[in-house]
Design an enzyme around this catalytic site. Structure first.
Site, PDB file in Angstrom:
ATOM      1  N   ARG A 139       0.845  -1.201   0.000  1.00  0.00           N
ATOM      2  CA  ARG A 139       0.000   0.000   0.000  1.00  0.00           C
ATOM      3  C   ARG A 139       0.879   1.248   0.000  1.00  0.00           C
ATOM      4  O   ARG A 139       0.631   2.203  -0.726  1.00  0.00           O
ATOM      5  CB  ARG A 139      -0.920  -0.043   1.220  1.00  0.00           C
ATOM      6  CG  ARG A 139      -1.867   1.128   1.362  1.00  0.00           C
ATOM      7  CD  ARG A 139      -2.800   0.859   2.547  1.00  0.00           C
ATOM      8  NE  ARG A 139      -3.525   2.015   2.983  1.00  0.00           N
ATOM      9  CZ  ARG A 139      -4.682   2.421   2.479  1.00  0.00           C
ATOM     10  NH1 ARG A 139      -5.228   1.753   1.478  1.00  0.00           N
ATOM     11  NH2 ARG A 139      -5.301   3.481   2.956  1.00  0.00           N
ATOM     12  N   HIS A 162      -8.692   7.478   2.066  1.00  0.00           N
ATOM     13  CA  HIS A 162      -8.550   8.331   3.248  1.00  0.00           C
ATOM     14  C   HIS A 162      -9.705   9.328   3.300  1.00  0.00           C
ATOM     15  O   HIS A 162     -10.099   9.883   2.284  1.00  0.00           O
ATOM     16  CB  HIS A 162      -7.229   9.095   3.212  1.00  0.00           C
ATOM     17  CG  HIS A 162      -6.035   8.217   3.397  1.00  0.00           C
ATOM     18  ND1 HIS A 162      -4.767   8.609   3.050  1.00  0.00           N
ATOM     19  CD2 HIS A 162      -5.897   6.958   3.889  1.00  0.00           C
ATOM     20  CE1 HIS A 162      -3.912   7.645   3.320  1.00  0.00           C
ATOM     21  NE2 HIS A 162      -4.577   6.635   3.831  1.00  0.00           N
TER      22      HIS A 162
END
Length: 191
Positions: A139, A162
Site C-alpha cells: 500500500r 482516506h
C-alpha cells in the site's frame, strides 16, 4: 515516521513471480495486484466478496476497513483477467462469498496472517529490500509510486480511501518530485 515499502521495480518482480497457473499463483497474483495497484489494505482484500465484482459495469467495490464506506474502483483489463482466471481455474468450489479462500479443505476465507505470510515469504524469496514486508508495505509502495508520477496528495488520498488529507500528508515526506520542486523554487534572490 516515513511510510516504507519496496521500490516499484521490486513490486513488479513480486507480481511477476506469481505468473504461473497453479491455484496458489492465480490467487496470490490477484491479491498482490489489489494490494499494490489498488492500494487496498489486507482486510479489504480479504473481505472482497463475489457480489463486489460488477462484471457488467467493470467495477470493484470495496468496503473500507477504517471507515466502512463503500468505494468503487474501475476493474482494469489486467485485474479483470486475473480475477477471472482465479475464479475459473484456482478458486475452490465453496459456499463462502469471499473471493479469496484457503487452498485446502475445509475452504474458508483467508486470515490476516495468511496474507501477511504471502507477501513476507515472496519478498524474502526474491530478496526484496524493504523494512516492512507485509501487505501494508505494498500500500505504501502504491502511494509512493502515484506521488512520484505526479498525482496530487488529494488524488492519492482518494485512491487509498482516506477521509481527510491529513491522513495522506505523511506521504509528502516521500514525494521526491514535490520536494525537488520546492528545493528548486527560485525565491528571487532572497537567499
Amino acid at each position: 515516521n516515513v511510510p516504507t515499502g519496496p521500490a516499484w521495480p521490486d513490486v513488479q518482480r513480486l507480481i511477476a513471480a506469481t505468473k504461473g497457473c497453479s491455484p496458489r499463483e492465480l490467487r496470490n497474483r490477484a491479491i498482490l495486484l489489489l494490494l499494490a495497484v489498488y492500494g487496498w489494505r489486507s482486510g479489504e482484500v480479504r473481505g472482497l466478496c463475489l457480489e463486489d465484482l460488477d462484471w457488467t459495469r467493470n467495477i470493484l467495490r470495496v468496503r473500507r476497513s477504517k471507515t466502512s464506506r463503500v468505494q468503487e474502483f474501475p476493474l482494469t483489463p489486467t485485474m479483470s483477467r486475473t480475477l477471472e482466471r482465479y475464479l475459473k481455474k484456482g478458486r475452490p468450489d465453496s459456499i463462502c462469498s469471499e473471493v479469496f479462500l484457503t487452498l485446502h479443505a475445509p475452504f474458508r476465507p483467508l486470515s490476516a496472517g495468511a496474507v501477511y505470510d504471502l507477501t513476507r515469504s515472496l519478498m524474502e524469496r526474491l530478496d526484496i529490500v524493504s523494512s516492512k514486508r507485509g501487505p501494508h508495505a505494498l500500500r505504501h509502495a502504491c502511494a509512493t509510486y502515484l506521488l512520484n508520477h505526479g498525482f496530487s496528495l488529494k488524488k492519492v488520498g482518494d485512491h487509498l480511501g482516506h477521509l481527510s488529507l491529513s491522513a495522506t500528508q505523511i506521504y509528502a515526506k516521500v514525494d521526491l518530485n514535490g520536494l525537488r520542486d520546492v528545493a528548486e523554487f527560485d525565491l528571487g534572490g532572497l537567499l
